[in-house]
Scaffold this active site. Sequence first.
Site: not given
Ligand code: C5P
Length: 280
Positions: A9, A132
């Site tokens: 993406k 995502d």
């Molecule tokens: O959700 P994901 O594991 O992909 O996100 C990785 C990191 O990015 C999270 O641990 C968080 O620190 C940050 N993040 C965030 N807000 C989001 C998506 C990700 O703070 N909407």
Amino acid sequence: MLEIRAPAKINLSLEVVGKRSDGYHDLVSLMQTVSLHDTLSIQDGPSVELTCSDPDLQSESNLVWQAAVLLRNRYAPDSGCRIHLEKRIPVGAGLAGGSSDAAAAIVGLQRLWNLRLQRSQQISIAAHIGSDVPFLLVGGLALVEGRGERVTQLPTLPVQWYVLAKPPFAVSTASIFAGLRQDEWHDGQLTRVLASNVRSGDALELGVNGLQPTLFRLCPEAQRCFHDVARVTAGRCLVSGSGPTVFARCRSRTMAEQAATELRACGYWTAVTHSDAPES
Ligand code: C5P
């Protein structure tokens, strides 16, 4: 044997609008899946087994493995699978490769195990795996809000070609969000207007990426890549997600290929890719 494509993406716009009590950030983003993809081959098996073309990714920390175990524990405790993951999307690139692999596993295993999950059950598993992942269950072009769990599909637009360039290092999404300053938050208005323009049949413009200033502050090499892409394509470009991949829209496949050749000569990983329609 099922073969499922897991597309990369890009964020055509990404505004961070605030911080939540759970530590995550609220976003307003326009996300688009592209033709660059990993492939999952899924078949029946005694337990959950994962092999990968990249041996470094063949472990229980792989989001595919985590999604499969979560799905099995919740909905199919007596089932198993063997999954082989063929990687093409670079890791730590801002292209959501790992999240897309997990989304493809959720889609594929529902088919393999004959599960009839409601949309809300799928989103719950997806959001648990990563922010995502809910968008990547459907793909195409969508307005994505909240932590990533509110996905509004937008009409499919004519195919658009892109060149992608990535400097030779990975970036941790968590470190970029951690370095983000409050004065770099936006109100989400620009991205919402871009989405409503698409709904009214207007052309799609590129928006902003609210994570870009933080990325450039923490990784000056990413900013160099951004300037190289801008110079070579003579057009607008943006970092995708938390980077460091930079993408630019190109008027044709040939122009994207020419830009990719020049950017490879600068030492970047490159790909020529086009916008993808949602999975039907
Ligand atoms: O959700 P994901 O594991 O992909 O996100 C990785 C990191 O990015 C999270 O641990 C968080 O620190 C940050 N993040 C965030 N807000 C989001 C998506 C990700 O703070 N909407």
